[in-house]
Design a protein around this motif. Structure first.
Motif, PDB file in Angstrom:
ATOM      1  N   ILE A  63       0.874  -1.180   0.000  1.00  0.00           N
ATOM      2  CA  ILE A  63       0.000   0.000   0.000  1.00  0.00           C
ATOM      3  C   ILE A  63       0.905   1.222   0.000  1.00  0.00           C
ATOM      4  CG2 ILE A  63      -1.687   1.350   1.300  1.00  0.00           C
ATOM      5  CD1 ILE A  63      -2.805  -1.244   2.404  1.00  0.00           C
ATOM      6  N   GLU A  64       0.694   2.098  -0.978  1.00  0.00           N
ATOM      7  CA  GLU A  64       1.518   3.301  -1.116  1.00  0.00           C
ATOM      8  C   GLU A  64       0.721   4.510  -0.648  1.00  0.00           C
ATOM      9  OE1 GLU A  64       4.504   4.004  -1.973  1.00  0.00           O
ATOM     10  OE2 GLU A  64       5.247   2.054  -2.645  1.00  0.00           O
ATOM     11  N   GLY A  65       1.280   5.270   0.278  1.00  0.00           N
ATOM     12  CA  GLY A  65       0.633   6.510   0.702  1.00  0.00           C
ATOM     13  C   GLY A  65       1.418   7.701   0.186  1.00  0.00           C
ATOM     14  N   ASP A  66       0.763   8.576  -0.538  1.00  0.00           N
ATOM     15  CA  ASP A  66       1.419   9.800  -0.993  1.00  0.00           C
ATOM     16  C   ASP A  66       0.428  10.946  -0.962  1.00  0.00           C
ATOM     17  OD1 ASP A  66       4.268   9.498  -1.918  1.00  0.00           O
ATOM     18  OD2 ASP A  66       3.363   7.803  -2.970  1.00  0.00           O
ATOM     19  N   VAL A  67       0.981  12.149  -0.891  1.00  0.00           N
ATOM     20  CA  VAL A  67       0.132  13.334  -0.881  1.00  0.00           C
ATOM     21  C   VAL A  67      -0.513  13.518  -2.256  1.00  0.00           C
ATOM     22  CG1 VAL A  67       0.164  15.860  -0.703  1.00  0.00           C
ATOM     23  CG2 VAL A  67       1.432  14.474   0.947  1.00  0.00           C
ATOM     24  N   GLN A  68       0.244  13.193  -3.298  1.00  0.00           N
ATOM     25  CA  GLN A  68      -0.267  13.358  -4.660  1.00  0.00           C
ATOM     26  C   GLN A  68       0.402  12.345  -5.581  1.00  0.00           C
ATOM     27  OE1 GLN A  68      -3.035  14.275  -6.241  1.00  0.00           O
ATOM     28  NE2 GLN A  68      -2.845  16.236  -5.207  1.00  0.00           N
ATOM     29  N   THR A  69      -0.242  11.952  -6.636  1.00  0.00           N
ATOM     30  CA  THR A  69       0.222  11.053  -7.708  1.00  0.00           C
ATOM     31  C   THR A  69       0.249   9.578  -7.305  1.00  0.00           C
ATOM     32  OG1 THR A  69       2.628  10.835  -7.335  1.00  0.00           O
ATOM     33  CG2 THR A  69       1.851  12.843  -8.482  1.00  0.00           C
ATOM     34  N   ASP A  70       0.200   8.723  -8.338  1.00  0.00           N
ATOM     35  CA  ASP A  70       0.343   7.280  -8.115  1.00  0.00           C
ATOM     36  C   ASP A  70       1.691   6.788  -8.631  1.00  0.00           C
ATOM     37  OD1 ASP A  70      -0.089   7.598 -10.798  1.00  0.00           O
ATOM     38  OD2 ASP A  70      -1.689   6.103 -10.951  1.00  0.00           O
ATOM     39  N   LEU A  71       2.677   7.679  -8.651  1.00  0.00           N
ATOM     40  CA  LEU A  71       3.996   7.329  -9.201  1.00  0.00           C
ATOM     41  C   LEU A  71       4.624   6.151  -8.450  1.00  0.00           C
ATOM     42  CD1 LEU A  71       5.441  10.936  -9.726  1.00  0.00           C
ATOM     43  CD2 LEU A  71       4.653   9.350 -11.494  1.00  0.00           C
ATOM     44  N   ASP A  72       4.475   6.137  -7.124  1.00  0.00           N
ATOM     45  CA  ASP A  72       5.104   5.071  -6.343  1.00  0.00           C
ATOM     46  C   ASP A  72       4.440   3.719  -6.604  1.00  0.00           C
ATOM     47  OD1 ASP A  72       7.010   6.696  -5.356  1.00  0.00           O
ATOM     48  OD2 ASP A  72       6.305   6.702  -3.273  1.00  0.00           O
ATOM     49  N   ALA A  73       3.113   3.722  -6.710  1.00  0.00           N
ATOM     50  CA  ALA A  73       2.412   2.452  -6.991  1.00  0.00           C
ATOM     51  C   ALA A  73       2.839   1.922  -8.357  1.00  0.00           C
ATOM     52  CB  ALA A  73       0.900   2.655  -6.931  1.00  0.00           C
ATOM     53  N   LEU A  74       3.058   2.827  -9.309  1.00  0.00           N
ATOM     54  CA  LEU A  74       3.504   2.400 -10.647  1.00  0.00           C
ATOM     55  C   LEU A  74       4.907   1.798 -10.570  1.00  0.00           C
ATOM     56  CD1 LEU A  74       2.174   5.401 -12.781  1.00  0.00           C
ATOM     57  CD2 LEU A  74       1.221   3.084 -12.611  1.00  0.00           C
ATOM     58  N   ARG A  75       5.781   2.413  -9.758  1.00  0.00           N
ATOM     59  CA  ARG A  75       7.136   1.873  -9.583  1.00  0.00           C
ATOM     60  C   ARG A  75       7.082   0.454  -9.034  1.00  0.00           C
ATOM     61  NH1 ARG A  75      10.860   6.133  -6.305  1.00  0.00           N
ATOM     62  NH2 ARG A  75      12.270   4.364  -6.050  1.00  0.00           N
ATOM     63  N   VAL A  76       6.224   0.267  -8.035  1.00  0.00           N
ATOM     64  CA  VAL A  76       6.148  -1.020  -7.357  1.00  0.00           C
ATOM     65  C   VAL A  76       5.469  -2.071  -8.233  1.00  0.00           C
ATOM     66  CG1 VAL A  76       5.031  -2.170  -5.408  1.00  0.00           C
ATOM     67  CG2 VAL A  76       6.260  -0.027  -5.051  1.00  0.00           C
ATOM     68  N   ALA A  77       4.467  -1.628  -9.021  1.00  0.00           N
ATOM     69  CA  ALA A  77       3.701  -2.570  -9.852  1.00  0.00           C
ATOM     70  C   ALA A  77       4.591  -3.267 -10.880  1.00  0.00           C
ATOM     71  CB  ALA A  77       2.562  -1.831 -10.540  1.00  0.00           C
ATOM     72  N   LYS A  78       5.722  -2.655 -11.235  1.00  0.00           N
ATOM     73  CA  LYS A  78       6.651  -3.283 -12.181  1.00  0.00           C
ATOM     74  C   LYS A  78       7.173  -4.619 -11.659  1.00  0.00           C
ATOM     75  CE  LYS A  78       8.313   1.013 -14.214  1.00  0.00           C
ATOM     76  NZ  LYS A  78       9.275   2.090 -14.005  1.00  0.00           N
ATOM     77  N   TYR A  79       7.082  -4.823 -10.364  1.00  0.00           N
ATOM     78  CA  TYR A  79       7.567  -6.074  -9.773  1.00  0.00           C
ATOM     79  C   TYR A  79       6.458  -7.122  -9.678  1.00  0.00           C
ATOM     80  CZ  TYR A  79      11.635  -3.263  -8.864  1.00  0.00           C
ATOM     81  OH  TYR A  79      12.733  -2.456  -9.040  1.00  0.00           O
ATOM     82  N   ASN A  80       5.344  -6.842 -10.358  1.00  0.00           N
ATOM     83  CA  ASN A  80       4.228  -7.792 -10.412  1.00  0.00           C
ATOM     84  C   ASN A  80       3.695  -8.182  -9.035  1.00  0.00           C
ATOM     85  OD1 ASN A  80       4.096  -7.941 -13.227  1.00  0.00           O
ATOM     86  ND2 ASN A  80       5.865  -9.326 -13.247  1.00  0.00           N
ATOM     87  N   VAL A  81       3.577  -7.203  -8.173  1.00  0.00           N
ATOM     88  CA  VAL A  81       2.920  -7.454  -6.890  1.00  0.00           C
ATOM     89  C   VAL A  81       1.690  -6.543  -6.817  1.00  0.00           C
ATOM     90  CG1 VAL A  81       5.057  -8.084  -5.691  1.00  0.00           C
ATOM     91  CG2 VAL A  81       4.257  -5.709  -5.629  1.00  0.00           C
ATOM     92  N   PRO A  82       0.645  -6.974  -6.098  1.00  0.00           N
ATOM     93  CA  PRO A  82      -0.515  -6.097  -5.943  1.00  0.00           C
ATOM     94  C   PRO A  82      -0.110  -4.823  -5.209  1.00  0.00           C
ATOM     95  CG  PRO A  82      -0.930  -8.285  -4.993  1.00  0.00           C
ATOM     96  CD  PRO A  82       0.494  -8.248  -5.379  1.00  0.00           C
ATOM     97  N   ALA A  83      -0.464  -3.675  -5.772  1.00  0.00           N
ATOM     98  CA  ALA A  83      -0.104  -2.402  -5.145  1.00  0.00           C
ATOM     99  C   ALA A  83      -1.315  -1.477  -5.184  1.00  0.00           C
ATOM    100  CB  ALA A  83       1.064  -1.749  -5.883  1.00  0.00           C
TER     101      ALA A  83
END
Lengths: 220, 120
Positions: A63-83
């Protein structure tokens, strides 16, 4: 005029939802980490290195928490894990009810390890229990070795300290011994790891510790 | 800036004891803040005032009880106030200490006027 005695914790509502989250995680046998740090210390980079090393050994969700954008979830999704990305739209920390909503998007039965990356902030997240088994605080060497003394509550409430960017030590005025000593003055029971995400140093001891703790699923 | 959320939580707790329609009776809300609670008192006071503005609770003042950070030492059996967060015993240097106070974040009490006789 009369006095009504209350004596209640201000954040009891959050604490109650956190307790429900914790019970849910226990029911599904999920080990949950709440990663906290100042912005730019390297939470997402540590997550990426961790996913590289452990995704074949454990079923991991993020679970990615950020003030704005889904950039971190996109970074993590590259590893084929649910984000799942939580955007707080200005909010400076995650609260237990946001995590409760986010986990409704995850197949809990198939998860061994859930890593919640909190909003980059060394102050506010320390007050808000999310239902995690433990907090992992990341401090990077470029922030200086006095960080634990300046933000004691966060170091006090964490169980693990990951010191990131150790490859930069030769170039900056940060004494690793002083940084560790300052952290242990705040919280003598911290488990400390030293890593460099860019040079891929120290990742294995951290991942071995995480693997062992996830498999043990210690009582939270 | 989580003081806004904390102020809202305080006001929600007040609402469990005095319903919003009767909150004009609330004179004072006392909260207890530990030195390591991570709350900025001025910021909390500002947020509290901003939220109650133009509500029945607008007459209320918030009073803060500040609690110092103290640790009890198991080595020398003494309790001392220290810098918030520093858990070393300032008297003997031991790390074998327990935090006794300084993490509080509580609503302590309300001071309210009696309901006006005959009022609904």
């Amino acid at each position: 005029m009369s006095i009504i005695t209350i004596e209640r914790k201000v954040l009891e509502k959050n604490d109650e939802v956190a307790r429900q989250n914790r019970a849910l995680f226990a029911d599904h046998g999920i080990f949950v980490l709440n990663m906290v740090s100042s912005p730019g210390a390297g939470k997402t980079s540590i997550l990426e290195r961790t996913l590289e090393e452990l995704r074949d050994k454990l079923s991991i969700a993020v679970i990615e928490g950020d003030v704005q954008t889904d950039l971190d979830a996109l970074r993590v999704a590259k590893y084929n894990v649910p984000a799942v990305q939580i955007v707080t739209s200005g909010g400076c920390h995650l609260e237990a009810n946001l995590v409760r909503e986010a986990i409704s998007n995850l197949a809990l039965d198939s998860i061994d390890l859930l890593i919640i990356e909190n909003v980059g902030n060394l102050v506010c997240p320390s007050n808000y229990d999310l239902g995690e088994a433990m907090k992992v605080v990341v401090a990077s060497t470029t922030e200086g070795d006095d960080k634990p003394l300046k933000y004691p509550a966060m170091f006090r409430n964490s169980s693990v300290l990951i010191i990131n960017k150790i490859d930069l030590i030769p170039y900056i005025p940060c004494d690793l011994g002083v940084l560790k000593d300052n952290a242990l003055r705040i919280n003598p029971s911290l488990t400390v790891f030293e890593v460099s995400c860019t040079k891929k140093l120290g990742i294995t001891p951290w991942c071995e510790w995480l693997l062992e703790n996830t498999r043990q699923k210690p009582a939270s | 800036m989580h003081e806004l959320s904390i102020a809202q939580n305080i006001i929600d707790i007040v609402g469990r004891y005095v319903p919003p329609a009767e909150q004009e009776r609330v004179r004072k809300v006392t909260v207890r803040l530990g030195a390591l609670a991570g709350v900025v008192p001025d910021s909390l006071a500002f947020c509290f005032t901003a939220i109650i503005h133009h509500t029945p609770l607008a007459n209320a003042v918030m009073e803060m009880e500040h609690v110092p950070f103290t640790v009890a030492c198991r080595s020398c059996n003494r309790t001392s106030a220290t810098e918030p967060g520093i858990v070393l015993c300032p008297l003997c240097g031991s790390r074998d200490t327990e935090i006794m106070s300084g993490t509080e974040l509580q609503v302590v009490s309300l001071e309210v006027d009696e309901p006006t006789p005959g009022a609904l």
